[in-house]
Motif scaffolding. Structure first.
Motif, mmCIF file in Angstrom:
data_model
loop_
_atom_site.group_PDB
_atom_site.id
_atom_site.type_symbol
_atom_site.label_atom_id
_atom_site.label_comp_id
_atom_site.label_asym_id
_atom_site.label_seq_id
_atom_site.Cartn_x
_atom_site.Cartn_y
_atom_site.Cartn_z
ATOM 1 N N ASP A 244 38.551 48.231 37.025
ATOM 2 C CA ASP A 244 39.838 48.379 37.710
ATOM 3 C C ASP A 244 40.705 49.365 36.940
ATOM 4 N N CYS A 245 40.663 50.630 37.357
ATOM 5 C CA CYS A 245 41.377 51.688 36.642
ATOM 6 C C CYS A 245 42.885 51.604 36.833
ATOM 7 N N ALA A 246 43.335 51.027 37.931
ATOM 8 C CA ALA A 246 44.767 50.987 38.230
ATOM 9 C C ALA A 246 45.458 49.814 37.555
ATOM 10 N N ARG A 247 44.883 48.625 37.642
ATOM 11 C CA ARG A 247 45.536 47.429 37.113
ATOM 12 C C ARG A 247 45.359 47.273 35.609
ATOM 13 N N LEU A 248 44.186 47.608 35.117
ATOM 14 C CA LEU A 248 43.854 47.300 33.723
ATOM 15 C C LEU A 248 43.317 48.547 33.021
ATOM 16 N N PRO A 249 44.188 49.487 32.696
ATOM 17 C CA PRO A 249 43.724 50.729 32.058
ATOM 18 C C PRO A 249 43.351 50.572 30.596
ATOM 19 N N ILE A 250 43.939 49.599 29.892
ATOM 20 C CA ILE A 250 43.749 49.531 28.444
ATOM 21 C C ILE A 250 43.186 48.181 27.985
ATOM 22 N N ALA A 251 43.881 47.105 28.302
ATOM 23 C CA ALA A 251 43.509 45.795 27.752
ATOM 24 C C ALA A 251 42.937 44.873 28.833
ATOM 25 N N TYR A 252 42.087 43.957 28.408
ATOM 26 C CA TYR A 252 41.570 42.866 29.238
ATOM 27 C C TYR A 252 40.680 43.340 30.382
ATOM 28 N N ASN A 253 40.293 44.608 30.394
ATOM 29 C CA ASN A 253 39.385 45.080 31.427
ATOM 30 C C ASN A 253 37.992 44.482 31.260
ATOM 31 N N ASP A 254 37.609 44.179 30.005
ATOM 32 C CA ASP A 254 36.311 43.538 29.776
ATOM 33 C C ASP A 254 36.318 42.100 30.299
ATOM 34 N N ILE A 255 37.438 41.396 30.109
ATOM 35 C CA ILE A 255 37.542 40.030 30.632
ATOM 36 C C ILE A 255 37.455 40.054 32.155
ATOM 37 N N ASP A 256 38.183 40.969 32.762
ATOM 38 C CA ASP A 256 38.211 41.063 34.215
ATOM 39 C C ASP A 256 36.833 41.371 34.785
ATOM 40 N N ILE A 257 36.103 42.305 34.181
ATOM 41 C CA ILE A 257 34.797 42.670 34.722
ATOM 42 C C ILE A 257 33.815 41.509 34.568
ATOM 43 N N CYS A 258 33.933 40.736 33.476
ATOM 44 C CA CYS A 258 33.067 39.567 33.298
ATOM 45 C C CYS A 258 33.387 38.492 34.327
ATOM 46 N N LEU A 259 34.666 38.254 34.596
ATOM 47 C CA LEU A 259 35.051 37.261 35.592
ATOM 48 C C LEU A 259 34.598 37.692 36.980
ATOM 49 N N ARG A 260 34.696 38.973 37.284
ATOM 50 C CA ARG A 260 34.247 39.435 38.597
ATOM 51 C C ARG A 260 32.734 39.320 38.744
ATOM 52 N N ALA A 261 32.005 39.551 37.647
ATOM 53 C CA ALA A 261 30.558 39.350 37.698
ATOM 54 C C ALA A 261 30.228 37.876 37.922
ATOM 55 N N ARG A 262 30.936 36.990 37.238
ATOM 56 C CA ARG A 262 30.703 35.552 37.429
ATOM 57 C C ARG A 262 31.092 35.114 38.837
ATOM 58 N N ALA A 263 32.178 35.683 39.376
ATOM 59 C CA ALA A 263 32.592 35.348 40.739
ATOM 60 C C ALA A 263 31.527 35.741 41.757
ATOM 61 N N ALA A 264 30.762 36.774 41.428
ATOM 62 C CA ALA A 264 29.688 37.228 42.315
ATOM 63 C C ALA A 264 28.391 36.457 42.091
ATOM 64 N N GLY A 265 28.408 35.493 41.172
ATOM 65 C CA GLY A 265 27.235 34.650 40.939
ATOM 66 C C GLY A 265 26.339 35.092 39.802
ATOM 67 N N TYR A 266 26.763 36.095 39.030
ATOM 68 C CA TYR A 266 25.958 36.554 37.896
ATOM 69 C C TYR A 266 26.315 35.796 36.623
ATOM 70 N N ARG A 267 25.396 35.825 35.675
ATOM 71 C CA ARG A 267 25.619 35.213 34.366
ATOM 72 C C ARG A 267 26.046 36.276 33.363
ATOM 73 N N VAL A 268 26.900 35.885 32.453
ATOM 74 C CA VAL A 268 27.283 36.731 31.313
ATOM 75 C C VAL A 268 26.585 36.152 30.092
ATOM 76 N N ARG A 269 25.786 36.978 29.412
ATOM 77 C CA ARG A 269 24.974 36.486 28.302
ATOM 78 C C ARG A 269 25.449 37.073 26.977
ATOM 79 N N TYR A 270 25.600 36.190 25.989
ATOM 80 C CA TYR A 270 25.838 36.623 24.604
ATOM 81 C C TYR A 270 24.489 36.671 23.905
ATOM 82 N N CYS A 271 24.162 37.829 23.305
ATOM 83 C CA CYS A 271 22.844 38.036 22.698
ATOM 84 C C CYS A 271 22.994 38.408 21.226
ATOM 85 N N PRO A 272 22.890 37.435 20.310
ATOM 86 C CA PRO A 272 23.028 37.743 18.883
ATOM 87 C C PRO A 272 21.829 38.468 18.306
#
Length: 359
Positions: A244-272
């Motif tokens: 979202d280039c208009a709403r979130l140009p600098i901060a929290y864009n990573d949170i937003d993209i992860c939430l949108r992926a989860r809303a679409a039914g995808y999993r977010v994976r942490y891989c150490p």
């Protein structure tokens, strides 16, 4: 019991109570490095590496800091199993230093590299979208968005990324990030624990600290991961509408993209298993002026307006952990209604799926 319930397609719920205690037999348990192996090579066979077909586009926004950018790119390519299947897209946001311009001119002539000029105010979301739109990235199905202040430590990280993202249910993959002193900087992101602020798990934990239940060193689903190293399939990003280039140009864009992926039914994976050093905001600097603080607060407010309750609930966090401080910093006694609500959410077919506020 859990396997039986799953076999019967019955709901399996997490009861957030202490139902049993483990007797301390005095036997020393393995340290974190014994469990995972610090910055160890990914255990991939030659045939598995050869079978990889996906090309990876790495998009790196930058402004000056030529030496740091060089280290980031060199490290990512040096320990990749198949560097010839990687395209590096550098998005230059108003660099001024002669050394940087000379470096970018050099990169622009190299095979597998491209430089995109972004002569406008810094916008991380737009930089990423410009990067993936270049001809150099056109044939790359896997997209990696990385900061210019990271140093890759893991041999074969590209094969592991390809393996994880070959799972159609996985939408986003993040990595374990370390400070230069090798303490933990990011082991996933927790929602709902920090008075409305998304918080990095494990921040400043010792390198060999496995975290509660070994979660700092164990691959698992996460509420979100940092944009300093965030990978996804192109099809997933396109399907959820891009950054979202208009709403979130600098901060929290990573949170937003992860939430949108989860809303679409995808999993977010942490891989150490993928591990990097991260100097954290060295180019842009840390938020420090009143205007910058106000900007971040405004973007956080906008994020809450869009996602509402989704920013306060984390399916991976037991409600017995204390709220208001660092993740896992103390325990508390949750109320009965909170316990029942957690059990209800955990029994859903997809407890990680979220919806926007008002939906």
């Amino acid at each position: 019991m859990i396997d039986a319930a799953r076999a019967a397609a019955s709901p399996v719920a997490h009861v957030p109570r202490i139902l049993a205690s483990l007797y301390d037999d005095g036997v020393e348990r393995p340290a974190a490095t014994e469990l995972r192996g610090a910055a160890s090579p990914i255990d991939a066979t030659a045939s598995q590496i050869a079978a990889r077909r996906s090309r990876i586009a790495i998009v790196i926004p930058t402004r000056d800091e030529a030496a740091m950018l060089t280290e980031a790119i060199d490290s990512l390519l040096a320990v990749a199993d198949q560097p010839d299947r990687i395209s590096v897209i550098i998005v230059d946001n108003r660099s001024r230093e002669p050394a940087t311009h000379a470096l970018l001119d050099d990169y622009a002539t190299r095979s597998g590299h491209a430089v995109v000029v972004m002569d406008e105010p810094f916008n991380w979301s737009r930089a990423n979208m410009l990067g993936i739109a270049t001809a150099r990235a056109a044939d790359c199905e896997l997209l990696l968005f990385a900061n210019n202040d990271v140093v890759m430590l893991t041999q074969g990280w590209d094969s592991e990324l390809d393996r994880l993202l070959s799972d159609p249910e996985t939408g986003i993959v993040g990595a374990r990030l370390l400070y230069p002193d090798m303490t933990v900087q990011h082991a996933g992101i927790v929602l709902g624990a920090g008075e409305g602020l998304p918080l990095h798990e494990g921040r400043h934990a010792a390198f060999d600290d496995p975290g509660p239940g070994g979660r700092y060193v164990t691959q698992h689903d996460a509420a979100a991961v940092t944009g300093a190293f965030l990978a996804m399939r192109r099809g997933v990003l396109t399907g959820i509408g891009g950054f979202d280039c208009a709403r979130l140009p600098i901060a929290y864009n990573d949170i937003d993209i992860c939430l949108r992926a989860r809303a679409a039914g995808y999993r977010v994976r942490y891989c150490p298993q993928i591990e990097l050093i991260h100097h954290e905001s060295k180019t842009r600097g840390r938020t420090r002026t009143e205007d910058e603080v106000a900007w971040d607060d405004a973007e956080l407010g906008d994020l809450h307006a869009v996602w509402g309750e989704a920013l306060t609930l984390d399916p991976g966090i037991n409600p017995q952990w204390a709220l208001g401080g660092a993740p896992f910093d103390g325990l508390r006694e949750p109320g009965l209604s909170e316990i029942l609500a957690f059990i209800d959410r955990s029994a859903r077919v997809d407890p990680w799926r979220v919806t926007k506020a008002g939906v």
